[in-house]
Design a protein around this motif. Sequence first.
Motif, PDB file in Angstrom:
ATOM      1  N   LEU A 105       0.808  -1.216   0.000  1.00 54.97           N
ATOM      2  CA  LEU A 105       0.000   0.000   0.000  1.00 54.97           C
ATOM      3  C   LEU A 105       0.846   1.274   0.000  1.00 54.97           C
ATOM      4  CD1 LEU A 105      -2.623  -1.063   2.703  1.00 54.97           C
ATOM      5  CD2 LEU A 105      -2.961  -1.008   0.216  1.00 54.97           C
ATOM      6  N   GLY A 106       2.177   1.107   0.091  1.00 53.80           N
ATOM      7  CA  GLY A 106       3.046   2.261   0.237  1.00 53.80           C
ATOM      8  C   GLY A 106       3.743   2.698  -1.034  1.00 53.80           C
ATOM      9  N   GLY A 107       3.163   2.346  -2.184  1.00 53.81           N
ATOM     10  CA  GLY A 107       3.773   2.733  -3.456  1.00 53.81           C
ATOM     11  C   GLY A 107       4.557   1.616  -4.103  1.00 53.81           C
ATOM     12  N   GLY A 108       4.434   0.401  -3.563  1.00 55.95           N
ATOM     13  CA  GLY A 108       5.134  -0.744  -4.147  1.00 55.95           C
ATOM     14  C   GLY A 108       4.168  -1.700  -4.830  1.00 55.95           C
ATOM     15  N   GLY A 109       4.449  -3.006  -4.710  1.00 57.91           N
ATOM     16  CA  GLY A 109       3.715  -4.011  -5.469  1.00 57.91           C
ATOM     17  C   GLY A 109       4.337  -4.164  -6.844  1.00 57.91           C
ATOM     18  N   TRP A 110       3.532  -4.604  -7.807  1.00 56.67           N
ATOM     19  CA  TRP A 110       4.045  -4.689  -9.180  1.00 56.67           C
ATOM     20  C   TRP A 110       3.940  -3.300  -9.801  1.00 56.67           C
ATOM     21  CZ3 TRP A 110       0.898  -6.084 -14.018  1.00 56.67           C
ATOM     22  CH2 TRP A 110       1.712  -5.958 -15.164  1.00 56.67           C
ATOM     23  N   ILE A 111       5.044  -2.596  -9.819  1.00 55.76           N
ATOM     24  CA  ILE A 111       5.063  -1.252 -10.396  1.00 55.76           C
ATOM     25  C   ILE A 111       6.010  -1.155 -11.581  1.00 55.76           C
ATOM     26  CG2 ILE A 111       4.293  -0.078  -8.306  1.00 55.76           C
ATOM     27  CD1 ILE A 111       7.198   0.664  -7.715  1.00 55.76           C
TER      28      ILE A 111
END
Length: 355
Positions: A105-111
Amino acid sequence: MKGYVFHGPGEASWEDVPDPGIKEPTDAIVKVSAVTICGTDLHILKGDVPEVRPGTVLGHEAVGEIVETGSDVRTVRPGDRVLLSCVTSCGRCRYCREGVYGQCLGGGGWILGHTIDGTQAEYVRVPYADLSVHPLPGTLASEDAVLLADIFPTSYEVGVLNGRVRPGDTVVIVGAGPIGLAAIATARLFSPERIIAVDLAPARLEAARRFGADAVADVHEAPHQLVADLTDGLGADVAIEAVGVPDTFELCTRVVRPGGHVANVGVHGKPATLHLEDLWIRDVTITTGLVDTYSTPTLLKMAAAGRLPTGQLVTHTFPLEQMERAYDVFSRAAETGALKVVLGGEQHELAVPTA
């Protein structure tokens, strides 16, 4: 620098793009030494992932060298050789604190190659570098290591672990592309009784045998009957969907036994019918998922020890500047025999496919 830029469905090119720079103190800039193409990239080019905006550099898998770090980066420094994870982790939000990095939720994940510029370029900016790159042992070749950025963690976590493969199980893997083959390799770690691979390409079925499938079936030749024959009519304990089209998902729900697990790994661009009129009574568990990459350190250790057949997946290698040619070969896998293509690394000649 050069990068492979998405311009809309069916349109992309290797072209000049601005050099990346440090934007946040947790960033690192990596010089790409080896990169690969994922089936998800092909889905993007087909228009199946509308979140990817025209102008985005594609790619989410790479090995490279750290050339610059932000002031808050502590675990790597310029000169380090690293694996770039396909999933970025802020390390602070609820999901990251639970190890569910794919849902950061902090600007990561699959980006990478999705919502920000990705790895199919000469240089790439990696946010949250402390948790999103992994230092590599010198013994692990780039061509092997780059396959641990996505396909091996994805197959292992979303397919094998979500599917709860156990000793003595019958496991059906629908789709013998790179994800399916990696699922075969990692399912074998749990000593199933048998692994059955299903595909429509004879070359990929032969590759599945090399990776450890005990039986193979052409998708057009009643694979559900083969599964029934081998299990005394019971069905598979685990069915792993590794394609991403409605027919293969529905096949998985037909071959799984009552009380079994269907683990969907494929990226779907169209709706698939969920036949609850048949499934409601069968106690079937269906899982989906984006890889979290929590298993990457373990898989790196196994690869460095020679316990994973990573190199066997690489059928073609190219110089980085031949990105468009590499995409062409990878997208025509049925004709070219391509399993996984790698650009850069220690080799720069087109390899002869092994199947």
